[in-house]
Each structure stands twice: as structure tokens, then as C-alpha cells.
Design a protein around this motif. Structure first.
Motif, PDB file in Angstrom:
ATOM      1  N   PHE A 131       0.833  -1.203   0.000  1.00  0.00           N
ATOM      2  CA  PHE A 131       0.000   0.000   0.000  1.00  0.00           C
ATOM      3  C   PHE A 131       0.870   1.256   0.000  1.00  0.00           C
ATOM      4  O   PHE A 131       0.565   2.241  -0.680  1.00  0.00           O
ATOM      5  CB  PHE A 131      -0.922   0.005   1.206  1.00  0.00           C
ATOM      6  N   ALA A 132       1.933   1.231   0.785  1.00  0.00           N
ATOM      7  CA  ALA A 132       2.824   2.392   0.836  1.00  0.00           C
ATOM      8  C   ALA A 132       3.447   2.656  -0.536  1.00  0.00           C
ATOM      9  O   ALA A 132       3.563   3.813  -0.974  1.00  0.00           O
ATOM     10  CB  ALA A 132       3.910   2.173   1.885  1.00  0.00           C
ATOM     11  N   GLU A 133       3.838   1.586  -1.235  1.00  0.00           N
ATOM     12  CA  GLU A 133       4.472   1.750  -2.544  1.00  0.00           C
ATOM     13  C   GLU A 133       3.468   2.233  -3.591  1.00  0.00           C
ATOM     14  O   GLU A 133       3.781   3.131  -4.393  1.00  0.00           O
ATOM     15  CB  GLU A 133       5.105   0.430  -2.969  1.00  0.00           C
ATOM     16  N   ILE A 134       2.282   1.645  -3.612  1.00  0.00           N
ATOM     17  CA  ILE A 134       1.268   2.094  -4.573  1.00  0.00           C
ATOM     18  C   ILE A 134       0.884   3.548  -4.301  1.00  0.00           C
ATOM     19  O   ILE A 134       0.777   4.362  -5.216  1.00  0.00           O
ATOM     20  CB  ILE A 134       0.033   1.175  -4.508  1.00  0.00           C
ATOM     21  N   GLY A 135       0.682   3.874  -3.018  1.00  0.00           N
ATOM     22  CA  GLY A 135       0.315   5.244  -2.668  1.00  0.00           C
ATOM     23  C   GLY A 135       1.366   6.244  -3.089  1.00  0.00           C
ATOM     24  O   GLY A 135       1.056   7.300  -3.660  1.00  0.00           O
ATOM     25  N   PHE A 136       2.636   5.923  -2.834  1.00  0.00           N
ATOM     26  CA  PHE A 136       3.724   6.841  -3.193  1.00  0.00           C
ATOM     27  C   PHE A 136       3.818   7.016  -4.703  1.00  0.00           C
ATOM     28  O   PHE A 136       3.898   8.140  -5.212  1.00  0.00           O
ATOM     29  CB  PHE A 136       5.050   6.306  -2.645  1.00  0.00           C
ATOM     30  N   ALA A 137       3.810   5.901  -5.448  1.00  0.00           N
ATOM     31  CA  ALA A 137       4.000   5.978  -6.899  1.00  0.00           C
ATOM     32  C   ALA A 137       2.838   6.702  -7.580  1.00  0.00           C
ATOM     33  O   ALA A 137       3.058   7.526  -8.479  1.00  0.00           O
ATOM     34  CB  ALA A 137       4.156   4.571  -7.478  1.00  0.00           C
ATOM     35  N   VAL A 138       1.604   6.405  -7.168  1.00  0.00           N
ATOM     36  CA  VAL A 138       0.456   7.066  -7.791  1.00  0.00           C
ATOM     37  C   VAL A 138       0.423   8.546  -7.427  1.00  0.00           C
ATOM     38  O   VAL A 138       0.154   9.401  -8.282  1.00  0.00           O
ATOM     39  CB  VAL A 138      -0.856   6.374  -7.387  1.00  0.00           C
ATOM     40  N   ALA A 139       0.696   8.864  -6.166  1.00  0.00           N
ATOM     41  CA  ALA A 139       0.723  10.275  -5.760  1.00  0.00           C
ATOM     42  C   ALA A 139       1.779  11.042  -6.549  1.00  0.00           C
ATOM     43  O   ALA A 139       1.530  12.148  -7.038  1.00  0.00           O
ATOM     44  CB  ALA A 139       0.993  10.382  -4.261  1.00  0.00           C
ATOM     45  N   LEU A 140       2.964  10.444  -6.700  1.00  0.00           N
ATOM     46  CA  LEU A 140       4.027  11.096  -7.461  1.00  0.00           C
ATOM     47  C   LEU A 140       3.625  11.266  -8.917  1.00  0.00           C
ATOM     48  O   LEU A 140       3.834  12.330  -9.519  1.00  0.00           O
ATOM     49  CB  LEU A 140       5.315  10.268  -7.356  1.00  0.00           C
ATOM     50  N   GLY A 141       3.022  10.215  -9.502  1.00  0.00           N
ATOM     51  CA  GLY A 141       2.605  10.307 -10.892  1.00  0.00           C
ATOM     52  C   GLY A 141       1.540  11.363 -11.111  1.00  0.00           C
ATOM     53  O   GLY A 141       1.553  12.079 -12.124  1.00  0.00           O
ATOM     54  N   VAL A 142       0.611  11.482 -10.167  1.00  0.00           N
ATOM     55  CA  VAL A 142      -0.430  12.512 -10.276  1.00  0.00           C
ATOM     56  C   VAL A 142       0.187  13.904 -10.216  1.00  0.00           C
ATOM     57  O   VAL A 142      -0.208  14.814 -10.975  1.00  0.00           O
ATOM     58  CB  VAL A 142      -1.481  12.329  -9.171  1.00  0.00           C
ATOM     59  N   LEU A 143       1.151  14.093  -9.335  1.00  0.00           N
ATOM     60  CA  LEU A 143       1.807  15.401  -9.247  1.00  0.00           C
ATOM     61  C   LEU A 143       2.572  15.723 -10.527  1.00  0.00           C
ATOM     62  O   LEU A 143       2.576  16.872 -10.992  1.00  0.00           O
ATOM     63  CB  LEU A 143       2.748  15.425  -8.039  1.00  0.00           C
TER      64      LEU A 143
END
Length: 716
Positions: free
Chosen positions: A658-670
Motif C-alpha cells: 500500500f505504501a508503494e502504490i500510494g507513493f508511486a500514484v501520488a508522485l505520478g499525479v503530481l
């Protein structure tokens, strides 16, 4: 004139924001909320977190798991491990024996006390460790009672003390700690996501009153979606697990708030142009509706593509996520507009958009940004694309080959510490054996083939304790491996065992167990990656082509999102290796990140490109690009920050995936928000000009005198 405008107002908009019907809309949602809230609370009970709900239904390990139930109830073994440096004392041995006797009388929460095995000591002349095997019955509610079952075992054996280390580990202990980590989905994740939305809306609107309305709408959407999914899970066979339930919360909050931001921004524009707030909302729905519908449609269809996945967990996520986004869309296009119209202009306090006042976005920071990009668009997009491509090189650090049990938690629970202790003194595969089911007439050669396989502990092949010796002409065997069940060595052993037993004539042998399941999951995930990623791209491309009525623009937008995905994954891989020190990523990590980033990241390109097209009809493409960026820049930036924040909230759960998916998607959205949409897409459109609309007539008739605003809206 007002009468004419009302006659031209779209029927749906008139229903949602009419002078009388707005109250009916709110009343209907109130009824839905009252009915949905109790059902939403039951979603946790409807979750199916058993192994079969994650595995591919056609996999060999899944078939073994189902066949094993004919020999004995499905069980999972918890292992109590004792260890003392320098050797166990007489008092230690006495305590261990007493614990074993007490465990044999325990029946709480499915603990099969009478079938407890041990204690077993390590093979040293003066033993330093011991282990007791405690089986726990699994069933339809096995996942829910697993934690209490392990807690009851811990109550019996107590904790470490006086130099004697005591831990509860094994598949049962690790699964219980995993269930405890997932238990935060209903509380921690909800609070974190809600907190992010409230903070970001307060920053965006700078209005303590306005932020309450989107929050009310998104909470109503979440409860309604959870209730609907619960009903489908309970009565229609929909598979829901802890992973899909957590992602549902994030998607509804993130996507719902995005749609709210776009609608409110357009409503605020129309309030400056229309004195009647009902008319302003009708115009806002009419103008913003197509972009919101296209955006949500992209996400819904992208999620439904997951239905072709082999992995049950991935396939189950598709309809769960699609339902969440669809319900969020309905709430934001019905409940939120009705609330906004009911409360009137004052809800924007202290910055109230008065009729006839100037639109601030026309001369704001994004208008100036567009003007600067227009000076050297080709240089800008080429440099931006080059930087993103360079960031994509971080993909060389991606290690999406799966995570071991020890690497799956952001912390170190007791079961993982116990596993490390167990591995020092006993065969690493103890308590988590491979399972073989074969024809009873070929039991002897199958047993011999398993025993002769390198990686299998000598003398460990046999019928599981408490199992029927034969069922329907078949037998069941278990074997302990020398390597931990989640290791590459154990996977190699299972592959060798499969080759050996499959070669026994007439045996019809199948190999299962935890390690076999991991192998089958990896194979299914690789299949899903190769199939789903192209399908999602195709779906998004078709939606963009239909929306923009062009061929070049959709291809450009797809290319920019893919480049953004690669850059986000590259940066994330570097962060996971050198900042967070994660051991790797799960095999389905790239697929989930891709689906979320492409389906959600394309939202902002849809918002921008549809507004550019609307403006291009009036004033030409290049001027329309600057105007479109000026009009959407602030709202898309706010939406991106909200969506990134809600996905980052996944990091509040102590689970690495969950931490990895959250980080990668948040970064991609930014990246999509601040780089791809505002710089790369804008400069590409500026450079190509009207050619981006080919083969639409806009590619030939750019810079027209401009039709009437109403016909322009219909054209766009």
C-alpha cells in the motif's frame, strides 16, 4: 431573456438545480444515506481475504486448496517458537511442556488444541530452541477470527522474559499480523483521506463554509458505494478483499473531490456571468458535464478492463473501483449542485463571486504561464520530454518480483521476529509445507518422487496430521522444505517437485501450498500485465478520440501519460531502493500503478483539452490553449494535490504494498498536474496548433470569427 434561457437549459440540469426539484434531490440523497450507512458498515464482514479469493481460479495451487478440504477442514498453522542463547534451561523446558499441555485444551476461535504437535527441540546436544505447532481451523470467517485465535495462543504462552524469547509465528502468526495491518482500512485510512480532502479544500477555496459541501457529497458517495458493493458481495458473488476495500476509499475521495473541484470552479465562473444562481449552475453543469463524464467514464472503463485478469484479487478490484467512481460521479453531479444552489452565493465567503465581477483566472499565474510557453513551445516540450525520459531510467532499479513475508510490513511485527528465530534453529519451511494430491493407486511412486527431490527435508513426506488417509480415490501428502516458503529457493523446490510428480504415470498429481500459490500468482500477474496494459491504453484512446473528435490530439495525450507513468515509476523505484530501503515490489505493482495513473492521470488532460477545444472554436487553437490553461490551471492543480494526497494516505497503513502504490500514484499525479499537463501538453498543443485536431474541421478552420457561445458549447 431569462425565460428563453430556462427553456434552453438542459433537462437534467433543470432537474438537479431547479427551484423546487433541488430540494427533492437532497431529500432522495438523505434517504439513500440513511439506508446505506448501516450496510456500508457491513462491508468488512463481506470481505473475502482467504487464499482462494486472491489466487487464479484455474491455477494448480487453487485446485489443490479446494481438493484439500475433502481430506480435512482448511487449517492454518501457528508456530510458537522458544529460544535462549546458550541453551534452554530446565525451567525453560518445564514452561514449554506446560504451555503445550495448555494449548492442547484450547478451542477458542477455531484453535484445534487436541491436534497441537510438540514441543520439538532443535537437534543440538543441548537444545537452544523449541517449537509447538498449533493448527487453526479456517472457514468462511477464518480471516476475521484468525487474529483472535492467535491472540488466544499468545495469552497461553505469554511473552518473552528472563532471557527466554517467545514468539508466535508461522503462517498463522504472520497472517494474523497481516490481518491486523489491514484492519486500519476502515478507520485509519478513512480518517487520513478525509483529513487530506478537508485541508486541501480549505487551501483551495479559502472558505470554511464552502469546503463542507464537497465533503458531505463525497462521504455520501463513499457510504453509498460501500453499501452497494456489500449487497453485491453478499448476494451476487462479487469478490471484495482488504486491498480492494482500501483502494475504494481512496478512489471515491480522490475522484469525487476532483469532480467537485471542476464543477465548483465552473459554477463560480458562471455566477459572475448570471445573476440567477439556478441558471449559473445549469450552465456550469452543461459546460463542465461532458469533461466530468468523459473523465469518470475513462476511469470506470479502465477499471472494468481488470475483469479480464486471471488473478481473482485483480479481477475483483475492477467492479469495486468502477462502482466507487460511478457513485462518486452521480453524487457530484446531483447532490453537490443541489446543495450549492440551496446555500447560494454566500457559501463562497469570504471571496464571493458577484454578478458582473471580473474573472480572476483571465490574468492569473496560469494565464501568464501559457503566454510564456507560447514564446518557445517546441524548445519547452522537447526539454520536458527529455527530462521525463531521463527520469524513466530509474526503472532499472525496479524489482517487481514479489515480497517475502519479512519485507511485506513497514515495521517488524512479532511473527516476523519469530520467523527469524525459527529459521536459525529449524528447517526454514517448518509449518508451511508443500501439499501434493494424487491418485491413491500411485501413492508410493509419488511419495518417492517428492522425497527424492532436492530441497525437501529428509523424512518429512507423509499424510498431514488429522487428515483422512484417502478421499474419492485420492491421497494427500505434505513435505517440509529446507528453504522458507516465500523464498526463491522454495519456489525452485516446488518447481522440481511438480516436474517429478507430473512425470509419474497415472498419478494425476497436483502440487499446492503457499509456495506453489506464489508461483501461480507470479505467472498470472505476468499474463495480466501483458493483456491489461494494452487494453487500458486502447480504451482511453477511444474515449479521447470520441470526446475530442480528432486523431492527433488523443495520440499525443496518451503518449504524454505513458511517459509520465514511466518517469513516476522510475523515480519511485529509486526512492524505494535508496530512501525507504524497501526490498522490492509485488509482482502486480506496475499493473496497479499503470491502471491508476493512466485512468486517473488522463483526467487532467481531459479537463484541459476539452476546455482548449471549447476555446479554440471561439478564438483559434493557439489562443485557445492559453485561455484553456488560464481557465483550468488553478482547479486542475488543486484536484491533483487532492488526488495525490488521498493516495499518499495509503502510506498510513503498515503494509509495504500500500505504501508503494500510494507513493508511486501520488508522485505520478503530481507529475501529471505540474509538468505533463501544464508544460508538456500545453507546449505540444501550442507548437502543433490547429493540426492537433486533425481530421476535424478545426484543423482547417482555425481562428474563425467564432459562433455564438451556446453553439460553441454544443460543438465542444
Amino acid at each position: 431573456m431569462p425565460d428563453l434561457q430556462r427553456r434552453r437549459r438542459p433537462g437534467v440540469a433543470a432537474l438537479v438545480c431547479g427551484r423546487r426539484t433541488k430540494w427533492l434531490v437532497v431529500a432522495l440523497w438523505l434517504i439513500v444515506f440513511v439506508v446505506a450507512a448501516p450496510l456500508a458498515q457491513k462491508l468488512t464482514d463481506a470481505q473475502d481475504n482467504d487464499a482462494a479469493s486472491w489466487l487464479p481460479s484455474s491455477a494448480e495451487s487453487t485446485q489443490v486448496l479446494e481438493s484439500s478440504k475433502d481430506f480435512r477442514p482448511e487449517i492454518i498453522t501457528a508456530i510458537v517458537v522458544y529460544a535462549r542463547e546458550g541453551g534452554l534451561t530446565v525451567a525453560d523446558r518445564s514452561r514449554i511442556a506446560q504451555d503445550a499441555r495448555e494449548l492442547r485444551t484450547t478451542h477458542a476461535h477455531g484453535v484445534r488444541g487436541p491436534q497441537t504437535q510438540g514441543p520439538r527441540f532443535d537437534r543440538k546436544a543441548s537444545p537452544s530452541a523449541a517449537q509447538i505447532f498449533v493448527p487453526i481451523t479456517m472457514g468462511d470467517d477464518g480471516w476475521e477470527r484468525l487474529g483472535p485465535a492467535v491472540d488466544s495462543i499468545r495469552d497461553v504462552v505469554g511473552g518473552s522474559g528472563g532471557g527466554l524469547a517467545v514468539h508466535v509465528t508461522g503462517p498463522g502468526g504472520i497472517s494474523a499480523d497481516s490481518a491486523e495491518a489491514f484492519s486500519g482500512i476502515d478507520s485509519t485510512l478513512l480518517i487520513a483521506a478525509l483529513g487530506v480532502v478537508i485541508v486541501m479544500l480549505l487551501i483551495t477555496y479559502r472558505s470554511p463554509t464552502l469546503l463542507l459541501l464537497p465533503v458531505i457529497a463525497v462521504v455520501a458517495a463513499l457510504f453509498s458505494a460501500q453499501a452497494l458493493i456489500y449487497l453485491l458481495a453478499a448476494h451476487a458473488g462479487l469478490t471484495v478483499n482488504g486491498q480492494s476495500a482500501g483502494i475504494l476509499t481512496v478512489l471515491v475521495f480522490g475522484a469525487g473531490t476532483d469532480y467537485a473541484l471542476l464543477l465548483v470552479a465552473r459554477y463560480r465562473e458562471e455566477l459572475r456571468r448570471h445573476e440567477d444562481r439556478h441558471e449559473a449552475m445549469a450552465r456550469a453543469l452543461h459546460r463542465a458535464g461532458p469533461a466530468v463524464l468523459a473523465s469518470s467514464g475513462t476511469v470506470v472503463l479502465g477499471m472494468l478492463v481488470l475483469l479480464v485478469a486471471e488473478m481473482n484479487s485483480t479481477r475483483g478490484l475492477g467492479p469495486v473501483a468502477a462502482i466507487g467512481v460511478a457513485v462518486a460521479l452521480i453524487a457530484m453531479l446531483t447532490l453537490l449542485p443541489a446543495l450549492l444552489v440551496i446555500f447560494g452565493r454566500w457559501v463562497f465567503w469570504p471571496v464571493v463571486p458577484h454578478f458582473g465581477s471580473a474573472e480572476p483566472t483571465e490574468h492569473g499565474i496560469w494565464a501568464r504561464t501559457g503566454q510564456r510557453l507560447a514564446r518557445r513551445p517546441r524548445t519547452v516540450w522537447a526539454a520536458t520530454a527529455l527530462v521525463l525520459a531521463a527520469l524513466s531510467l530509474g526503472l532499472t532499479q525496479l524489482n517487481a518480483s514479489g515480497l517475502s513475508n519479512a519485507d511485506s510490513f513497514t515495521g517488524k511485527p512479532d511473527s516476523i521476529t519469530g520467523q527469524e528465530v525459527q529459521d536459525r534453529y529449524f528447517p526454514a519451511g517448518s509449518g508451511d509445507p508443500l501439499v501434493v494430491i494424487a491418485s491413491a493407486g500411485q501413492e508410493a511412486p509419488v511419495r518417492g518422487a517428492v522425497a527424492a527431490t532436492p530441497g525437501v527435508v529428509r523424512g518429512s513426506v507423509g499424510v498431514p496430521p488429522g487428515a483422512r488417509p484417502e478421499a474419492d480415490g485420492r491421497v494427500i501428502l505434505e513435505a517440509t522444505m529446507t528453504d522458507p516458503s516465500d523464498s526463491d529457493g522454495a519456489k525452485d523446490t516446488v518447481e522440481r517437485v511438480r516436474d517429478s510428480v507430473h512425470a509419474v504415470p497415472g498419478a494425476g498429481a497436483q502440487v499446492g501450498g503457499t509456495t506453489a500459490a506464489l508461483i501461480d500468482m507470479d505467472a498470472a500477474t505476468r499474463h495480466d500485465n501483458m493483456l491489461i496494459i494494452p487494453l487500458v491504453l486502447l480504451v482511453v484512446l477511444i474515449i479521447l478520440a470520441l470526446l475530442l473528435r480528432a486523431a492527433v490530439a488523443p495520440l499525443l495525450l496518451i503518449a504524454t501519460v505513458v511517459l509520465s507513468f514511466a518517469a513516476a515509476l522510475g523515480i519511485s523505484a529509486l526512492a524505494f531502493r535508496f530512501v525507504f530501503d524497501y526490498a522490492g515490489e509485488p509482482t502486480d505493482f506496475p499493473l496497479f500503478v499503470f491502471v491508476f495513473l493512466v485512468a486517473l492521470g488522463i483526467d487532467y488532460n481531459i479537463f484541459l483539452s476539452t476546455r482548449i477545444r471549447e476555446e479554440a472554436v471561439l478564438q483559434g487553437t493557439r489562443a485557445g490553449v492559453v485561455a484553456g490553461l488560464a481557465a483550468t490551471g488553478a482547479v486542475i492543480t488543486s484536484a491533483g494535490l487532492v488526488l495525490a494526497g488521498t493516495f499518499a494516505a495509503l502510506g498510513t497503513l503498515p503494509v509495504v504494498v500500500f505504501a508503494e502504490i500510494g507513493f508511486a500514484v501520488a508522485l505520478g499525479v503530481l507529475l501529471d498536474t505540474f509538468v505533463v499537463r501544464s508544460v508538456l501538453v500545453t507546449s505540444l498543443f501550442l507548437d502543433l496548433g490547429p493540426r492537433v485536431w486533425w481530421p476535424n474541421r478545426l484543423a482547417r478552420e482555425d481562428g474563425s470569427a467564432g459562433p455564438e457561445p451556446e453553439s460553441a458549447a454544443h460543438e465542444a
